[in-house]
Design a protein around this motif. Sequence first.
Motif, PDB file in Angstrom:
ATOM      1  N   ASP A  65       0.927  -1.156  -0.110  1.00  0.00           N
ATOM      2  CA  ASP A  65       0.013   0.069   0.061  1.00  0.00           C
ATOM      3  C   ASP A  65       0.824   1.212   0.002  1.00  0.00           C
ATOM      4  O   ASP A  65       0.505   2.388  -0.300  1.00  0.00           O
ATOM      5  N   LEU A  66       2.198   1.201   0.708  1.00  0.00           N
ATOM      6  CA  LEU A  66       2.874   2.219   0.524  1.00  0.00           C
ATOM      7  C   LEU A  66       3.612   2.501  -0.959  1.00  0.00           C
ATOM      8  O   LEU A  66       3.631   3.565  -1.790  1.00  0.00           O
ATOM      9  N   CYS A  67       4.020   1.158  -1.557  1.00  0.00           N
ATOM     10  CA  CYS A  67       4.683   1.580  -2.819  1.00  0.00           C
ATOM     11  C   CYS A  67       3.519   1.996  -3.987  1.00  0.00           C
ATOM     12  O   CYS A  67       3.927   2.745  -4.888  1.00  0.00           O
ATOM     13  N   ILE A  68       2.436   1.487  -3.872  1.00  0.00           N
ATOM     14  CA  ILE A  68       1.222   1.831  -4.802  1.00  0.00           C
ATOM     15  C   ILE A  68       1.052   3.387  -4.753  1.00  0.00           C
ATOM     16  O   ILE A  68       0.627   4.044  -5.814  1.00  0.00           O
ATOM     17  N   GLN A  69       1.266   3.917  -3.697  1.00  0.00           N
ATOM     18  CA  GLN A  69       0.969   5.496  -3.681  1.00  0.00           C
ATOM     19  C   GLN A  69       1.715   6.393  -4.612  1.00  0.00           C
ATOM     20  O   GLN A  69       1.043   7.315  -5.239  1.00  0.00           O
ATOM     21  N   CYS A  70       2.791   5.788  -5.006  1.00  0.00           N
ATOM     22  CA  CYS A  70       3.735   6.627  -5.878  1.00  0.00           C
ATOM     23  C   CYS A  70       3.601   5.810  -7.488  1.00  0.00           C
ATOM     24  O   CYS A  70       3.436   6.483  -8.262  1.00  0.00           O
ATOM     25  N   HIS A  71       3.615   4.468  -7.365  1.00  0.00           N
ATOM     26  CA  HIS A  71       3.556   3.607  -8.392  1.00  0.00           C
ATOM     27  C   HIS A  71       2.221   3.117  -9.203  1.00  0.00           C
ATOM     28  O   HIS A  71       2.034   2.544 -10.102  1.00  0.00           O
ATOM     29  N   GLU A  72       1.193   3.777  -8.685  1.00  0.00           N
ATOM     30  CA  GLU A  72      -0.147   3.684  -9.364  1.00  0.00           C
ATOM     31  C   GLU A  72       0.146   4.382 -10.636  1.00  0.00           C
ATOM     32  O   GLU A  72      -0.716   3.926 -11.538  1.00  0.00           O
ATOM     33  N   GLN A  86       4.523  -3.322 -12.796  1.00  0.00           N
ATOM     34  CA  GLN A  86       3.335  -3.842 -12.859  1.00  0.00           C
ATOM     35  C   GLN A  86       3.303  -4.825 -11.870  1.00  0.00           C
ATOM     36  O   GLN A  86       2.097  -5.447 -11.346  1.00  0.00           O
ATOM     37  N   THR A  87       4.380  -5.575 -11.191  1.00  0.00           N
ATOM     38  CA  THR A  87       4.351  -6.389 -10.057  1.00  0.00           C
ATOM     39  C   THR A  87       3.635  -5.638  -8.941  1.00  0.00           C
ATOM     40  O   THR A  87       2.870  -6.403  -8.140  1.00  0.00           O
ATOM     41  N   ILE A  88       4.124  -4.468  -8.751  1.00  0.00           N
ATOM     42  CA  ILE A  88       3.625  -3.654  -7.649  1.00  0.00           C
ATOM     43  C   ILE A  88       2.159  -3.489  -7.799  1.00  0.00           C
ATOM     44  O   ILE A  88       1.311  -3.629  -6.720  1.00  0.00           O
ATOM     45  N   ARG A  89       1.611  -3.318  -8.922  1.00  0.00           N
ATOM     46  CA  ARG A  89       0.374  -3.057  -9.351  1.00  0.00           C
ATOM     47  C   ARG A  89      -0.586  -4.236  -9.121  1.00  0.00           C
ATOM     48  O   ARG A  89      -1.801  -4.362  -8.551  1.00  0.00           O
ATOM     49  N   ARG A  90      -0.172  -5.325  -9.564  1.00  0.00           N
ATOM     50  CA  ARG A  90      -0.663  -6.644  -9.546  1.00  0.00           C
ATOM     51  C   ARG A  90      -0.883  -7.086  -7.865  1.00  0.00           C
ATOM     52  O   ARG A  90      -2.115  -7.354  -7.633  1.00  0.00           O
ATOM     53  N   HIS A  91       0.122  -6.826  -7.081  1.00  0.00           N
ATOM     54  CA  HIS A  91      -0.161  -7.011  -5.564  1.00  0.00           C
ATOM     55  C   HIS A  91      -1.181  -5.975  -5.136  1.00  0.00           C
ATOM     56  O   HIS A  91      -1.933  -6.423  -4.259  1.00  0.00           O
ATOM     57  N   ALA A  92      -1.098  -4.975  -5.268  1.00  0.00           N
ATOM     58  CA  ALA A  92      -2.119  -3.768  -4.858  1.00  0.00           C
ATOM     59  C   ALA A  92      -3.609  -4.182  -5.356  1.00  0.00           C
ATOM     60  O   ALA A  92      -4.233  -4.283  -4.384  1.00  0.00           O
ATOM     61  N   LYS A  93      -3.573  -4.662  -6.545  1.00  0.00           N
ATOM     62  CA  LYS A  93      -4.917  -4.895  -6.970  1.00  0.00           C
ATOM     63  C   LYS A  93      -5.362  -6.298  -6.260  1.00  0.00           C
ATOM     64  O   LYS A  93      -6.734  -6.349  -5.925  1.00  0.00           O
ATOM     65  N   GLU A  94      -4.577  -7.130  -5.998  1.00  0.00           N
ATOM     66  CA  GLU A  94      -4.975  -8.554  -5.228  1.00  0.00           C
ATOM     67  C   GLU A  94      -4.889  -8.525  -3.853  1.00  0.00           C
ATOM     68  O   GLU A  94      -5.303  -9.295  -3.145  1.00  0.00           O
ATOM     69  N   GLY A  95      -4.519  -7.219  -3.391  1.00  0.00           N
ATOM     70  CA  GLY A  95      -4.416  -7.030  -1.934  1.00  0.00           C
ATOM     71  C   GLY A  95      -3.484  -7.927  -1.211  1.00  0.00           C
ATOM     72  O   GLY A  95      -3.745  -8.302   0.008  1.00  0.00           O
TER      73      GLY A  95
END
Length: 170
Positions: A65-72, A86-95
């Motif tokens: 949730d911290l990484c996605i704040q910038c990498h969204e 994309q790996t960060i975004r995938r993890h964020a989407k999957e929770g």
Amino acid sequence: MMRRKILWVCWCGIIGAMGVPCRGAGTAQPIPFNHKIHTVDNEFPCDTCHRYVFEKPFAGLPPTDLCIQCHEDDITTNPAAAPHIQTIRRHAKEGTEIPWVRLYVLPKTVYYSHRRHAKIAGLECSVCHGDIGRSETPPARPIARTLDMDHCIKCHVERKAEYDCSRCHR
């Protein structure tokens, strides 16, 4: 270089014999994290990602949730970074959390507190972790001096800090 490898294998054997896994003997992280881009180029202090360094015995690993704040958003023009973002975004989407590999594993009989060293003593991260903030690739293994009792004792003597055995060995 060969001597270092031999020492590392010996160290892993010693702590392995004590029942402590030797992570970091050539460990690869799920994302090739570039400390320099974050800490030097963007001036994030270490506690931005290692949230607990001033509060708890452990520093903590960066949560998704911290990484996605910038990498969204697309904040980089580096095509090599795209799959990792994309790996960060995938993890964020999957929770789910990014499966960072913890490198520093001390024997169960050793207690170390980041809070005590970083907040109370006011030590900079570089005192133990060297110039990691300028590293462009994640470390593959722990920085040797962080697991060396002689280094710790020397530091305590230089700073006139207590070094009673029972403080760290329980």
